[in-house]
Scaffold this motif. Structure first.
Motif, mmCIF file in Angstrom:
data_model
loop_
_atom_site.group_PDB
_atom_site.id
_atom_site.type_symbol
_atom_site.label_atom_id
_atom_site.label_comp_id
_atom_site.label_asym_id
_atom_site.label_seq_id
_atom_site.Cartn_x
_atom_site.Cartn_y
_atom_site.Cartn_z
ATOM 1 N N ASP A 179 -3.954 14.603 -16.211
ATOM 2 C CA ASP A 179 -4.963 13.564 -15.951
ATOM 3 C C ASP A 179 -4.456 12.540 -14.942
ATOM 4 N N ARG A 180 -3.203 12.114 -15.099
ATOM 5 C CA ARG A 180 -2.619 11.168 -14.146
ATOM 6 C C ARG A 180 -2.525 11.807 -12.759
ATOM 7 N N GLY A 181 -2.157 13.074 -12.744
ATOM 8 C CA GLY A 181 -2.061 13.788 -11.474
ATOM 9 C C GLY A 181 -3.398 13.864 -10.768
ATOM 10 N N ARG A 182 -4.458 14.075 -11.550
ATOM 11 C CA ARG A 182 -5.806 14.126 -10.958
ATOM 12 C C ARG A 182 -6.216 12.753 -10.418
ATOM 13 N N GLU A 183 -5.841 11.695 -11.126
ATOM 14 C CA GLU A 183 -6.142 10.343 -10.648
ATOM 15 C C GLU A 183 -5.472 10.081 -9.299
ATOM 16 N N ILE A 184 -4.207 10.489 -9.189
ATOM 17 C CA ILE A 184 -3.470 10.292 -7.943
ATOM 18 C C ILE A 184 -4.061 11.173 -6.839
ATOM 19 N N HIS A 185 -4.508 12.362 -7.201
ATOM 20 C CA HIS A 185 -5.161 13.245 -6.235
ATOM 21 C C HIS A 185 -6.418 12.548 -5.678
ATOM 22 N N ASN A 219 1.773 19.924 -0.503
ATOM 23 C CA ASN A 219 2.752 20.750 -1.223
ATOM 24 C C ASN A 219 3.068 20.166 -2.594
ATOM 25 N N ALA A 220 3.197 18.825 -2.640
ATOM 26 C CA ALA A 220 3.469 18.165 -3.925
ATOM 27 C C ALA A 220 2.289 18.318 -4.884
ATOM 28 N N LEU A 221 1.069 18.315 -4.355
ATOM 29 C CA LEU A 221 -0.118 18.511 -5.193
ATOM 30 C C LEU A 221 -0.149 19.916 -5.792
ATOM 31 N N VAL A 222 0.127 20.928 -4.968
ATOM 32 C CA VAL A 222 0.156 22.310 -5.465
ATOM 33 C C VAL A 222 1.208 22.443 -6.562
ATOM 34 N N ASP A 223 2.373 21.855 -6.336
ATOM 35 C CA ASP A 223 3.462 21.902 -7.317
ATOM 36 C C ASP A 223 3.061 21.202 -8.610
ATOM 37 N N THR A 240 0.830 -1.201 0.000
ATOM 38 C CA THR A 240 0.000 0.000 0.000
ATOM 39 C C THR A 240 0.867 1.255 0.000
ATOM 40 N N PRO A 241 0.694 2.143 -0.969
ATOM 41 C CA PRO A 241 1.443 3.404 -0.975
ATOM 42 C C PRO A 241 1.070 4.268 0.226
ATOM 43 N N ASN A 242 2.010 5.109 0.657
ATOM 44 C CA ASN A 242 1.737 6.029 1.755
ATOM 45 C C ASN A 242 1.963 7.472 1.299
ATOM 46 N N GLY A 243 1.981 8.393 2.236
ATOM 47 C CA GLY A 243 2.142 9.801 1.892
ATOM 48 C C GLY A 243 3.445 10.092 1.181
ATOM 49 N N ILE A 244 4.525 9.397 1.600
ATOM 50 C CA ILE A 244 5.826 9.611 0.959
ATOM 51 C C ILE A 244 5.779 9.143 -0.495
ATOM 52 N N THR A 245 5.074 8.056 -0.749
ATOM 53 C CA THR A 245 4.910 7.577 -2.122
ATOM 54 C C THR A 245 4.273 8.661 -2.987
ATOM 55 N N MET A 246 3.229 9.304 -2.434
ATOM 56 C CA MET A 246 2.539 10.367 -3.177
ATOM 57 C C MET A 246 3.484 11.533 -3.464
ATOM 58 N N ALA A 247 4.291 11.883 -2.445
ATOM 59 C CA ALA A 247 5.241 12.984 -2.613
ATOM 60 C C ALA A 247 6.328 12.634 -3.628
#
Length: 877
Positions: free
Chosen positions: A522-528, A544-548, A502-509
């Motif tokens: 589109d991929r970014g929105r899927e991950i969001h 912060n990674a999402l804003v970037d 299972t991915p965690n917050g660091i994976t998302m970053a």
């Protein structure tokens, strides 16, 4: 013949039985014993017979009892002298019915002391076989033996059989579970103990408070605090110390301090507990203050005090205080030779950047432990002295100290941070030689080292060799690919990861920057969406990674909306937003955001100033850029680095102040790199200063002789000035050095798939449709009097060939594909790996008006928003 009872009622012997019978030849005599019996006449034959018979019976009984007592005494005697083997041998040969309970207790006690589980189990087996009832006495000894010998499971089985009101046994079993870290079981036993009506004592409370502290169970711990106060244990020093530890671990330092202040009596443990509590919670200043108070109060410090205070000095970087503590250690008579304190001193000096003192401490140690070497090694690492750290790694082995796992992971971290790939490979050889790759921590550190040294092939090899991978393993390899500009590989591995763990917050970053790199909105929105579904949106690194990601994917409004939703913005949040405005050409908005940040109490650092200078550069805000550069240098006292100077040169060069930019470079206190000279060379092309371009180009060629981009840039400058002979010479020079320019490419994301286009590429399935569309656009442009700018195809001869080449530029192909396939109202988003050329820029503006379509183009430098025939850059790029 019957004797009259009166004859026997004066006997002088006491019998154990209420009725005794004596048998002689043909007669049976019955008598009732009394306290005294008169002896028969010695002349009587009957008297003689009775005397003989009585003596024989008594002797047999006495002999049997003495034999029985001798065996038990002998076993106990063996136990007293610690001879377990003989004690057990004699126990095994003694009839079961003759063994006393005390004997079993003695031998079980010895088994516990000698930690002989094997013999203890044999004794337990004899007890079972003999049918002895396991009461609280013998059961307690069995539990003690098993627990002392390390067999907690068997000890618990016996304990469950003999549970009683004796608090010491409950304390013992609760304590043993706490020792192995099974705090939940300890707490469970405590609750069961209360339910059975067993009243806890001070030791119970002391132990269970440690368990609640380890579990972070603040509410339950507070209830125990109330309970012990009601039972009158509040004044016990042991309880007070346990309460300080409990509140400290629950991050309730106000409560811990209240307990400490209210203690009528304190010992050194009390002071150590509160000092350690402050250190644990990062309140190092208060920890040092309390240490001073402790000394003034007349308490003698111990080893625990020192190993608490020295890390506090290291954490705060208070070298002077650390030296004072060192002086106290030297004066104290009971500290010499304490390796733990010496290691803490060494670590303190290393973390306070006083490596000379750290070396002196290391050299003064008669016997250096692996911790000593590792602390020194880490000190070199913090100072960026990679070679010395690696040298120390091999030296410690030469003197016979084998590195432990922490040492190995530390040296790998040193190589990773310094980018020392060769040293890292040497350590890899050591790992393979000693069979350490099977250790997950080592394998993860090795993968991280290769990733940070930009050797992703080696990182992938190590990752593939891992038999077991955890989330850290996946995050390391995904983050490595993302940071090393392999976003597609990062996204592929992210998909694989979800099948395994299972991915965690660091994976998302780690994965969001890959989406940002590709402008894969589109991929970014899927991950969001995944982040929201799995409750990861509260992690500041993720937000912060999402804003970037949104900013770099061209969705600046979404980035700002998400930025405004962040409850507590840190320096990184503000810097990302400032940089986002900068890359989109909104310099004024970037300045406003910086002012908001400072108003909120957060001062910019070096990275934030790079972001604002970049924003000023791409918006033509020269005076504002100078103002921020001066604020950074003189007000914030931040030393300018190459990145800051590059932004200033770019700022001046774009504005046409080429001479001033050149003088600025010459006046720099540090050696300029190719990026700085390249920014000025680019400005020379924009403003067509051939003479200065030649001087600047030579500087660039000296630094990066194999960078084809700079040769092509100078060739274009010559071509625009129609210096064809110079163009020819430069092309020959490029050929002579066998230099090749990386191909320009552009891509567009559609239905979660990325379509890539190269300049002049006609292999795409829709190549003919694209070519036809671009032909129509060019025809309309010609009709409107907009001719193709052929200076952007300067290395090709012939106007027709130039125009054909221009139509084949990769960004035009990608934009045309988007216009053909995207529905009405959908924005065309294209990314290019190089800077967009002027002709493509003009055509993109025209297509946005012709097709009534918003086009967002991200090139190597910035974003261009085309709408209604205009661009957000205002032709300033």
């Amino acid at each position: 013949m019957l004797l009259h009872s009166s004859t026997l009622l004066t006997a002088s012997t006491t019998f154990s039985s209420p009725l005794t019978s004596l048998k002689t030849h043909n007669a049976l005599f019955y008598f009732i014993p009394t306290s005294r019996i008169t002896h028969l006449s010695p002349n009587s034959s009957l008297s003689t017979s009775i005397k003989v018979s009585t003596s024989s019976s008594t002797l047999v009984q006495r002999s049997t009892n003495e034999q029985k007592n001798d065996c038990n005494k002998e076993i106990c005697r063996f136990c007293e002298v610690g001879n377990l083997k003989n004690a057990l041998l004699l126990l095994s040969n003694t009839p079961f019915e003759e063994i006393e309970v005390n004997t079993f207790c003695c031998i079980l006690q010895l088994c516990a002391i000698k930690k002989s589980l094997e013999y203890g189990k044999k004794v337990h087996s004899i007890i079972k076989t003999s049918g002895v009832f396991v009461d609280s006495v013998i059961g307690s000894k069995l539990v003690f033996m098993y627990l002392n010998c390390g067999d907690l499971n068997e000890g618990r089985r016996v304990f469950d059989i003999i549970k009683n009101e004796k608090v010491f046994m409950w304390n013992f079993i609760i304590s043993e579970y706490a020792k192995i870290g099974n705090y939940k079981e300890s707490v469970g036993l405590f609750k069961e103990m209360r339910e059975m009506g067993v009243e806890p004592n001070y030791y119970t409370f002391s132990c269970v408070l440690k368990c609640f502290g380890a579990l972070g169970s603040f509410v339950e711990g507070e209830e125990v605090h109330g309970c012990l106060l009601r039972l009158g244990y509040g004044s016990y020093i042991t309880i007070g110390n346990a309460l300080i530890g409990f509140y400290s671990k629950c991050k309730k330092m106000k409560s811990a301090r209240k307990v400490f202040d209210e203690m009528s009596d304190r010992d050194v443990i009390s002071w150590n507990s509160i000092i350690s509590g402050y250190l644990l919670n990062g309140i190092t200043r208060q920890a040092l203050k309390l240490f001073s108070s402790m000394r003034f109060s007349g308490f003698d410090v111990d080893v625990v005090t020192m190993i608490s205070v020295l890390p506090a000095c290291a954490e705060r970087g208070t070298l002077s205080f650390g030296r004072a503590v060192h002086g106290h250690i030297i004066k104290a008579e009971w500290f010499p030779g304490e390796i733990v304190i010496s290691n803490a001193l060494l670590d303190m000096y290393a973390k306070c950047c006083d490596l000379d003192s750290a070396v002196q401490v290391l050299e003064s140690l008669e016997k250096k432990s692996v911790v000593s070497w590792t602390s020194m090694l880490s000190g070199y690492a913090r100072q960026g002295q990679c070679e010395k750290a690696v040298e120390l790694f091999w030296k410690m082995q030469a003197v016979g100290v084998e590195p432990d796992l922490f040492t190995v992971t530390s040296i790998l971290h040193v190589c990773a941070c310094s980018g020392s790939l060769e040293y890292g490979k040497d350590v890899h050889d050591y790992i393979m030689k000693h069979g350490l790759l099977s250790n997950l921590f080592v394998a993860n550190a090795l993968t991280d080292m290769y990733a940070k040294c930009r050797s992703m092939e080696d990182a992938q090899y190590v990752f593939n060799q891992m038999l077991v991978r955890d989330t850290i393993s996946w995050n390391t390899i995904i983050g490595g690919y993302s940071k090393n500009s392999f976003p597609n590989e990062a996204l592929r591995l992210f998909k694989e990861m979800q099948l395994e763990c299972t991915p965690n917050g660091i994976t998302m970053a780690c994965i969001l920057p890959a989406c940002a790199s590709l402008s894969a909105l589109d991929r970014g929105r899927e991950i969001h969406g995944y982040i929201l579904r799995n409750g990861l949106s509260l992690d500041p690194y993720v937000t912060n990674a999402l804003v970037d990601m949104y900013a770099k994917c061209g969705a600046l409004l979404l980035a700002r909306r998400l930025f405004d939703m962040i409850p507590v913005k840190d320096l990184v949040s503000w810097t990302i937003m400032i940089a986002g405005y900068g890359m989109h050409g909104y310099g004024r908005d970037a300045i406003t955001t910086l002012d908001e940040m400072r108003s909120s109490g957060i001062e910019p650092d070096g990275t934030a100033f790079i972001a604002i200078l970049y924003a000023c550069s791409h918006s033509g805000l020269v005076e504002e850029g100078w103002r921020f550069f001066n604020i950074m240098t003189y007000c914030c006292k931040i030393e300018a680095k190459l990145e800051h100077y590059a932004c200033m040169v770019d700022l001046l060069a774009r504005a046409g102040r080429l001479t001033k930019a050149f003088k600025f470079i010459e006046a720099m206190p540090i050696e300029p790199d190719s990026t700085i000279w390249g920014a000025l060379l680019d400005g020379c092309r924009t403003h067509r200063d051939v003479s200065l371009a030649e001087k600047v180009a030579e500087k660039v060629f000296e630094i990066e002789p194999e960078n084809t981009g700079y040769y092509v840039l100078l060739a274009n400058i010559y071509a625009e000035a129609e210096k064809w002979e110079e163009v020819k010479k430069l092309r020959e020079r490029i050929g002579r050095h066998k230099l090749r320019k990386g191909p320009g490419c552009s891509w567009i994301e559609m239905k979660s798939e990325v379509q890539v286009f190269f300049a002049g590429d006609k292999s795409h399935p829709e190549a003919k449709k694209i070519e036809s569309l671009l032909g129509k656009v060019r025809l309309r442009m010609n009709e409107d009097g907009i001719s193709p700018n052929k200076r952007y195809a300067l290395l090709i001869s012939g106007d027709e060939q130039k125009e054909e080449a221009l139509c084949g530029h990769s960004e035009k192909l990608a934009i045309a594909y988007g216009l053909l396939n995207l529905p009405y109202g959908k924005t065309v988003r294209v990314t290019k790996n190089l800077r967009v050329c002027g002709d493509c820029h003009e055509m993109a503006k025209f297509m946005s008006k012709m097709f009534v379509k918003e086009i967002i183009l991200r090139d190597a430098n910035r974003f261009h928003h085309f709408k209604d025939g205009r661009c957000s850059c205002r032709d300033y790029w």
